[in-house]
Motif scaffolding. Structure first.
Motif, short mmCIF file in Angstrom:
data_model
loop_
_atom_site.label_atom_id
_atom_site.label_comp_id
_atom_site.label_asym_id
_atom_site.label_seq_id
_atom_site.Cartn_x
_atom_site.Cartn_y
_atom_site.Cartn_z
N ALA A 2 0.81 -1.21 0.00
CA ALA A 2 0.00 0.00 0.00
C ALA A 2 0.85 1.26 0.00
O ALA A 2 0.37 2.32 -0.42
N ASP A 3 2.10 1.17 0.51
CA ASP A 3 2.95 2.35 0.57
C ASP A 3 3.71 2.60 -0.72
O ASP A 3 4.46 3.56 -0.83
N VAL A 4 3.53 1.72 -1.71
CA VAL A 4 4.20 1.85 -3.01
C VAL A 4 3.18 1.64 -4.12
O VAL A 4 2.39 0.70 -4.07
N LYS A 5 3.22 2.50 -5.10
CA LYS A 5 2.35 2.36 -6.26
C LYS A 5 3.14 1.69 -7.38
O LYS A 5 4.22 2.14 -7.75
N SER A 23 7.15 0.41 -13.07
CA SER A 23 7.60 1.48 -12.20
C SER A 23 7.12 1.24 -10.78
O SER A 23 6.02 0.71 -10.56
N TRP A 24 7.96 1.62 -9.82
CA TRP A 24 7.63 1.57 -8.40
C TRP A 24 7.70 3.01 -7.91
O TRP A 24 8.78 3.63 -7.91
N LEU A 25 6.57 3.55 -7.48
CA LEU A 25 6.46 4.97 -7.16
C LEU A 25 6.06 5.16 -5.70
O LEU A 25 5.29 4.37 -5.15
N PRO A 26 6.56 6.23 -5.07
CA PRO A 26 6.13 6.51 -3.70
C PRO A 26 4.63 6.79 -3.67
O PRO A 26 4.13 7.61 -4.45
N PRO A 30 6.88 13.20 -0.59
CA PRO A 30 7.44 13.85 -1.77
C PRO A 30 8.32 12.92 -2.60
O PRO A 30 8.94 12.00 -2.07
N LEU A 31 8.35 13.18 -3.90
CA LEU A 31 9.29 12.50 -4.79
C LEU A 31 10.63 13.19 -4.66
O LEU A 31 10.73 14.40 -4.87
N ARG A 32 11.67 12.44 -4.32
CA ARG A 32 12.98 13.04 -4.05
C ARG A 32 14.02 12.72 -5.12
O ARG A 32 15.02 13.43 -5.26
N ALA A 33 13.82 11.65 -5.85
CA ALA A 33 14.76 11.27 -6.91
C ALA A 33 14.11 10.21 -7.78
O ALA A 33 13.09 9.62 -7.40
N PHE A 52 13.39 -2.39 -5.26
CA PHE A 52 12.73 -1.21 -5.81
C PHE A 52 11.65 -0.66 -4.86
O PHE A 52 11.58 0.56 -4.66
N PRO A 53 10.81 -1.52 -4.25
CA PRO A 53 9.87 -0.98 -3.26
C PRO A 53 10.57 -0.26 -2.10
O PRO A 53 10.08 0.75 -1.61
N SER A 54 11.72 -0.79 -1.67
CA SER A 54 12.43 -0.15 -0.55
C SER A 54 12.89 1.25 -0.92
O SER A 54 12.87 2.16 -0.08
N LEU A 55 13.30 1.45 -2.17
CA LEU A 55 13.69 2.78 -2.62
C LEU A 55 12.47 3.69 -2.74
O LEU A 55 12.51 4.86 -2.34
N ALA A 56 11.38 3.15 -3.28
CA ALA A 56 10.16 3.95 -3.43
C ALA A 56 9.66 4.44 -2.08
O ALA A 56 9.16 5.56 -1.95
#
Length: 334
Positions: A2-5, A23-26, A30-33, A52-56
């Motif tokens: 749920a915390d990653v789109k 794509s794995w999106l927050p 905020p989007l930081r990078a 990838f989810p951990s980075l998102a």
């Protein structure tokens, strides 16, 4: 998650080939990078576990694609392993990367933050390549044809990049030479090159997953093999060097027990790339981390959370700071 789109789609390159994208999106915050990811030989984007989810979850959007010839970009059995020669490979990566950069104004300046289009918000962009993909993105960062694109990338990350085989995996010179000759005659002739799962990762569950994955067809072409080896030779031989000052920051991560891609060659390359006597061509912000006893797939190894954190920290340190992290020293060791 749920915390990653998570968003799946496709991307059409210049010659009309459609590539599978993911794509794995927050989902919040905020989007930081952004990080563009390029996978390796006999691989696909769904094999990277929680990387990838951990980075998102830390505000870093990840955009990846299955290279032509691999994963869900394969539409027919004849497509398997047909990745193309180096110019086609680099063109695919460049096109996908460019699609995730903010649009430029006519005067060459970047559009304001939050601008529309595929690029999205104007945040720092990073590129990661694993294994064969590591050699590919390093070749891209060393190709003058793409100087304008390279200058818009904040940093480059190489996970176990292929710059040459380990001694145990090295084909004979005769095999390489005959393969190169044959590649000119029958470039699309296919070869099955099995890689034992036990050589890729120490985790038995990952090994079983690799063996059962029907998208891993272990097939390459003479053209593709020749291109992969040729890029490695050009990079280690100094015929391809990261463009300066366009290439600003580089993170190199490699397991000391890698049975596929030579750890020693990568370490020697990194030492040479940051050697002060190279003057303005020296990469001052080059961080090399050796993962003691780790195998080829750092993202799947036991203790892989350490690698995930290292990559996330490195990106955020170069994205205007993040999570209280101090700026990294030029020669910092993770």
């Amino acid at each position: 998650m749920a915390d990653v789109k998570v968003v799946e789609g496709s991307f059409q390159v210049d010659d009309g080939v459609s590539l599978f994208t993911k794509s794995w999106l927050p989902a919040d915050g905020p989007l930081r990078a952004k990080m563009i990811m390029v996978h390796g030989f006999n691989d696909h984007v769904d094999r990277y576990y929680d990387f990838f989810p951990s980075l998102a979850r830390r505000g870093i959007a990840v955009h990846a694609f299955d290279q032509r010839g691999w994963g869900r970009s394969v539409k027919t059995p004849a497509d398997r392993g047909r990745s193309g020669a180096t110019p086609a490979v680099l063109a695919d990566i460049a096109a996908f990367l460019r699609s995730h950069l903010p649009p430029e104004k006519e005067d060459g300046e970047r559009a304001a933050e939050g601008a529309g289009g595929a690029g999205g918000a104007d945040v720092p962009v990073f590129v990661l390549g694993h294994s064969m993909g590591g050699g590919e993105v390093l070749a891209l960062a060393s190709t003058p044809q793409y100087a304008d694109l390279i200058a818009r990338v904040r940093g480059w990350i190489l996970e176990a990049p292929f710059l040459g085989f380990t001694p145990a995996a090295q084909p004979s010179w005769l095999t390489i030479a005959s393969g190169r000759l044959a590649a000119h005659v029958v470039p699309h002739f296919r070869l099955v090159r099995p890689i034992p799962p036990a050589h890729l990762c120490r985790d038995p569950a990952v090994q079983a997953s690799l063996a059962a994955d029907t998208l891993l067809h272990e097939t390459g072409t003479l053209e593709g093999h020749a291109a992969m080896i040729g890029r490695a030779e050009d990079l280690t031989g100094g015929r391809l060097r990261p463009l300066r000052p366009q290439v600003r920051s580089l993170l190199v991560a490699h397991g000391t027990a890698d049975a596929i891609a030579s750890f020693e060659r990568v370490r020697a390359w990194a030492d040479e790339a940051r050697r002060p006597s190279r003057g303005p061509d020296a990469l001052e912000d080059l961080v090399f981390k050796a993962y003691e006893g780790w195998f080829h797939q750092l993202h799947a190894e036991p203790g892989r959370e350490e690698f995930y954190k290292d990559v996330g920290d490195w990106i955020l340190e170069r994205s205007g700071g993040g999570e209280g992290l101090p700026p990294a020293a030029p020669e910092a060791k993770l």
